[in-house]
Design a protein around this motif. Structure first.
Motif, PDB file in Angstrom:
ATOM      1  N   GLN A   1       0.749  -1.247   0.054  1.00  0.00           N
ATOM      2  CA  GLN A   1       0.034  -0.045  -0.096  1.00  0.00           C
ATOM      3  C   GLN A   1       0.784   1.198   0.019  1.00  0.00           C
ATOM      4  OE1 GLN A   1      -3.791   0.254   1.840  1.00  0.00           O
ATOM      5  NE2 GLN A   1      -3.222   1.959   2.999  1.00  0.00           N
TER       6      GLN A   1
ATOM      7  N   LEU B   1      -1.843  -0.798  12.451  1.00  0.00           N
ATOM      8  CA  LEU B   1      -1.438  -1.789  12.581  1.00  0.00           C
ATOM      9  C   LEU B   1       0.365  -1.877  12.126  1.00  0.00           C
ATOM     10  CD1 LEU B   1      -2.503  -4.792  12.109  1.00  0.00           C
ATOM     11  CD2 LEU B   1      -1.598  -4.788   9.713  1.00  0.00           C
TER      12      LEU B   1
ATOM     13  N   GLU C   1       3.112   8.683  11.020  1.00  0.00           N
ATOM     14  CA  GLU C   1       1.763   8.018  10.960  1.00  0.00           C
ATOM     15  C   GLU C   1       0.734   8.764  11.670  1.00  0.00           C
ATOM     16  OE1 GLU C   1       0.507   6.230   8.728  1.00  0.00           O
ATOM     17  OE2 GLU C   1      -1.310   5.844   9.689  1.00  0.00           O
TER      18      GLU C   1
ATOM     19  N   ARG D   1     -10.812  -1.919  11.913  1.00  0.00           N
ATOM     20  CA  ARG D   1     -10.192  -0.766  10.979  1.00  0.00           C
ATOM     21  C   ARG D   1      -9.790  -1.439   9.798  1.00  0.00           C
ATOM     22  NH1 ARG D   1      -6.436  -0.452  16.156  1.00  0.00           N
ATOM     23  NH2 ARG D   1      -5.092  -1.831  15.234  1.00  0.00           N
TER      24      ARG D   1
ATOM     25  N   GLY E   1     -11.201  12.308  17.651  1.00  0.00           N
ATOM     26  CA  GLY E   1     -11.119  10.928  18.557  1.00  0.00           C
ATOM     27  C   GLY E   1     -12.005   9.864  17.591  1.00  0.00           C
ATOM     28  N   PHE E   2     -11.897   8.504  17.967  1.00  0.00           N
ATOM     29  CA  PHE E   2     -12.521   7.517  17.474  1.00  0.00           C
ATOM     30  C   PHE E   2     -12.784   6.385  18.621  1.00  0.00           C
ATOM     31  CE2 PHE E   2      -9.122   4.643  16.403  1.00  0.00           C
ATOM     32  CZ  PHE E   2      -8.152   5.115  16.924  1.00  0.00           C
TER      33      PHE E   2
ATOM     34  N   GLY F   1      -2.405   1.687   8.764  1.00  0.00           N
ATOM     35  CA  GLY F   1      -1.323   2.769   9.844  1.00  0.00           C
ATOM     36  C   GLY F   1      -1.308   2.417  11.158  1.00  0.00           C
TER      37      GLY F   1
ATOM     38  N   ASN G   1      -2.612  10.478  10.639  1.00  0.00           N
ATOM     39  CA  ASN G   1      -3.912  10.045  11.075  1.00  0.00           C
ATOM     40  C   ASN G   1      -4.571  11.323  11.727  1.00  0.00           C
ATOM     41  OD1 ASN G   1      -3.962   7.503  10.375  1.00  0.00           O
ATOM     42  ND2 ASN G   1      -3.347   6.740  12.404  1.00  0.00           N
TER      43      ASN G   1
ATOM     44  N   THR H   1      -7.229  12.016  20.485  1.00  0.00           N
ATOM     45  CA  THR H   1      -6.468  10.772  20.680  1.00  0.00           C
ATOM     46  C   THR H   1      -4.961  11.173  21.141  1.00  0.00           C
ATOM     47  OG1 THR H   1      -7.620  10.053  18.668  1.00  0.00           O
ATOM     48  CG2 THR H   1      -5.623   8.937  19.149  1.00  0.00           C
TER      49      THR H   1
ATOM     50  N   ASP I   1      -3.609  14.433  20.042  1.00  0.00           N
ATOM     51  CA  ASP I   1      -4.290  15.543  19.172  1.00  0.00           C
ATOM     52  C   ASP I   1      -5.374  15.912  19.857  1.00  0.00           C
ATOM     53  OD1 ASP I   1      -6.669  14.297  18.075  1.00  0.00           O
ATOM     54  OD2 ASP I   1      -4.992  12.986  17.158  1.00  0.00           O
TER      55      ASP I   1
ATOM     56  N   LYS J   1      -5.562  13.509   9.106  1.00  0.00           N
ATOM     57  CA  LYS J   1      -6.573  13.099   7.991  1.00  0.00           C
ATOM     58  C   LYS J   1      -8.055  12.510   8.718  1.00  0.00           C
ATOM     59  CE  LYS J   1      -5.998   8.378   6.236  1.00  0.00           C
ATOM     60  NZ  LYS J   1      -5.147   7.598   5.391  1.00  0.00           N
ATOM     61  N   HIS J   2      -7.822  11.935   9.804  1.00  0.00           N
ATOM     62  CA  HIS J   2      -8.999  11.624  10.483  1.00  0.00           C
ATOM     63  C   HIS J   2      -9.602  12.595  11.463  1.00  0.00           C
ATOM     64  CE1 HIS J   2      -8.158   7.849   8.380  1.00  0.00           C
ATOM     65  NE2 HIS J   2      -7.083   7.827   9.047  1.00  0.00           N
ATOM     66  N   ALA J   3      -8.698  13.232  12.270  1.00  0.00           N
ATOM     67  CA  ALA J   3      -9.221  14.021  13.345  1.00  0.00           C
ATOM     68  C   ALA J   3      -9.416  15.555  13.189  1.00  0.00           C
ATOM     69  CB  ALA J   3      -8.001  13.778  14.559  1.00  0.00           C
TER      70      ALA J   3
HETATM   71  N1  LIG Z   1      -5.624  10.512  15.462  1.00  0.00           N
HETATM   72  C1  LIG Z   1      -6.912   9.866  15.227  1.00  0.00           C
HETATM   73  N2  LIG Z   1      -8.034  10.639  15.346  1.00  0.00           N
HETATM   74  C2  LIG Z   1      -9.214  10.146  15.082  1.00  0.00           C
HETATM   75  N3  LIG Z   1      -9.398   8.714  14.184  1.00  0.00           N
HETATM   76  C3  LIG Z   1      -8.267   8.258  14.123  1.00  0.00           C
HETATM   77  C4  LIG Z   1      -7.018   8.740  14.413  1.00  0.00           C
HETATM   78  N4  LIG Z   1      -6.202   7.677  14.164  1.00  0.00           N
HETATM   79  C5  LIG Z   1      -6.685   6.773  13.609  1.00  0.00           C
HETATM   80  N5  LIG Z   1      -8.124   6.932  13.479  1.00  0.00           N
HETATM   81  C6  LIG Z   1      -9.272   5.906  13.105  1.00  0.00           C
HETATM   82  O1  LIG Z   1      -8.651   4.740  13.035  1.00  0.00           O
HETATM   83  C7  LIG Z   1      -8.697   4.287  11.770  1.00  0.00           C
HETATM   84  C8  LIG Z   1      -7.510   3.388  11.274  1.00  0.00           C
HETATM   85  O2  LIG Z   1      -6.359   3.968  11.303  1.00  0.00           O
HETATM   86  P1  LIG Z   1      -4.981   3.583  10.507  1.00  0.00           P
HETATM   87  O3  LIG Z   1      -4.038   4.448  10.380  1.00  0.00           O
HETATM   88  O4  LIG Z   1      -4.956   2.223  10.991  1.00  0.00           O
HETATM   89  O5  LIG Z   1      -5.607   3.435   8.913  1.00  0.00           O
HETATM   90  P2  LIG Z   1      -5.907   4.654   7.773  1.00  0.00           P
HETATM   91  O6  LIG Z   1      -5.357   5.966   8.266  1.00  0.00           O
HETATM   92  O7  LIG Z   1      -7.345   4.624   7.596  1.00  0.00           O
HETATM   93  O8  LIG Z   1      -5.415   4.119   6.416  1.00  0.00           O
HETATM   94  P3  LIG Z   1      -3.496   4.083   6.240  1.00  0.00           P
HETATM   95  O9  LIG Z   1      -2.900   4.625   7.712  1.00  0.00           O
HETATM   96  O10 LIG Z   1      -3.522   2.716   5.856  1.00  0.00           O
HETATM   97  O11 LIG Z   1      -3.535   5.079   5.267  1.00  0.00           O
HETATM   98  C9  LIG Z   1      -8.605   5.481  10.811  1.00  0.00           C
HETATM   99  O12 LIG Z   1      -9.497   5.096   9.549  1.00  0.00           O
HETATM  100  C10 LIG Z   1      -9.640   6.181  11.696  1.00  0.00           C
HETATM  101  O13 LIG Z   1     -11.085   6.183  11.482  1.00  0.00           O
END
Ligand SMILES: Nc1ncnc2c1ncn2[C@@H]1O[C@H](COP(=O)(O)OP(=O)(O)OP(=O)(O)O)[C@@H](O)[C@H]1O
Ligand SMILES: [Mg+2]
Length: 386
Positions: free
Chosen positions: A183, A350, A302, A344, A337-338, A348, A306, A373, A333, A309-311
């Protein structure tokens, strides 16, 4: 007494043991557990597990219980499977003997080997293939009984299931690791394609059309100027890409400057606050072993990705401290949160777990929807797991 059935207490013990064996996913720990339990449920003084090689001709490993380390060192090389041990290899069926020495197939013991008399051997057959053998010797108070053999056979069956299970888990982990690497390559390929290749393609068009109009010097000059500017942009993008792949600062200057510059880049690109603090035990040294520096850098990278990207975090704090030979890393951060327990899809987290495990450390992810998080990793810095 020799043919008394397996008593209830031992049966119960075997059932309980089976449960715990199949939950053990680490093969080394599992084997150690099997030998210990084999000894316990049969009342043997010595227990061993012999693991067959690929060709199923010899023992490739031999784990014992009951023999102290000094004696084992004196004995020297572990047995390969001659004599009685070999009987089980050629014909995987239980063997029970009152005295090893009386059996014509017996090969004798090497010097310094403790004397052993009564013997019980049972094969471990994993998915229809001979995998190894359980060897038990010197039953407390004399000979092994039919009930001991029964107990050992039940244990060997449990062991087979647990070994298969641990093997599948290990293979899955390897697949996950490879998938994560793939990936990552895909991401670089996409990035190079979308950024660098597109940029170069644009330049080609620009310069070719200038060539076609080479009779108009002012147009050519304009095109060359545009091309020079474009090349500058491309160089910048490539530099960023290369830095992400392997930051030169990490090798040349160490973790602290590398993290500072990573934090600075993320802050600038995302328009958020990213702080980075590195406190090493020896302020003068400022360097950790290279593997450890790489591990910490990748973990932060990573975690930051994250958080962005997610938070949708507005602030991320990175902190690395070194204490008693251990490196502690926290990335906190203030974002969305999640649910940590939810399944999942990404690789990342993992990959982070894998990296931390390789460095012989632990990783804790603390998060709740709406509460930000915190990723906490403790890396021992000691020799990584073999
Ligand atoms: N700091 C964070 N804040 C909010 N959600 C998070 C955070 N870190 C991880 N996550 C959640 O956990 C999930 C898994 O994270 P992971 O890094 O394993 O995969 P990914 O970021 O979706 O994909 P990849 O890292 O493979 O590009 C994410 O899809 C997200 O929903
Ligand atoms: Mg991720």
């Amino acid at each position: 007494m020799a043919d008394e059935p397996l008593d209830e207490a031992r049966l119960r013990r075997l059932i309980a043991v089976g449960r715990s064996l199949v939950q053990q996913l680490d093969l080394e720990a599992l084997l150690a557990q099997i030998v210990a339990v084999a000894r316990e449920v049969t009342g043997a003084r010595y227990a061993a597990i012999g693991v067959l090689d690929e060709a199923r001709a010899e023992l490739e490993r031999f784990l014992t219980r009951g023999i102290d380390e000094a004696t084992r060192d004196l004995i020297g090389d572990p047995p390969r499977g001659h004599g009685i041990l070999g009987v089980l290899i050629r014909d995987p069926r239980p063997v029970r003997l009152a005295d090893l020495g009386d059996d014509p197939r017996s090969y004798g013991f090497p010097p310094h080997h403790p004397p052993m008399h009564s013997f019980l051997g049972v094969p471990i057959v994993v998915r229809g293939r001979a995998w190894g053998n359980l060897y038990l010797t010197d039953k407390e108070g004399g000979e092994f009984a039919a009930a001991d053999e029964e107990a050992a056979v039940i244990l060997a069956d449990w062991a087979a299931v647990a070994i298969d299970n641990a093997g599948r888990f290990e293979r899955q982990r390897l697949r996950d690791t490879m998938a994560a690497a793939e990936q990552e390559r895909r991401r670089w390929a996409r990035e190079l394609h979308d950024e660098t290749l597109q940029g170069l393609g644009g330049l080609q068009v620009l310069l070719s059309s200038a060539l076609r109009r080479s009779s108009e010097p002012s147009q050519v000059e304009g095109a060359v100027r545009a091309a020079v500017e474009e090349i500058g942009t491309e160089i910048e993008k490539l530099r960023t890409l290369i830095t992400e792949l392997r930051p030169a600062a990490l090798d040349e200057l160490g973790l602290e400057p590398a993290l500072e510059s990573l934090a600075g880049r993320v802050a600038a690109v995302e328009g958020i606050v990213v702080t980075s603090e590195v406190v090493l035990a020896d302020g003068e040294r400022r360097r950790l072993p290279p593997d450890l520096e790489t591990a910490v850098y990748r973990l932060v990278q990573e975690a930051l990705t994250n958080a962005v990207k997610h938070a949708r975090a507005e602030r991320v704090d990175v902190r690395v401290t070194e204490r008693d030979g251990c490196v502690e890393l926290t990335v906190r951060d203030d974002g969305a949160g999640f649910d940590v327990g939810a399944p999942r899809a990404g690789f990342g987290l993992l990959g982070m777990e894998e990296r931390v495990a390789l460095a012989g450390g632990t990783l804790a992810v603390q998060s709740r929807p709406g509460a930000g998080t915190t990723i906490r990793a403790t890396l021992s810095g000691a020799t990584p797991r073999p």
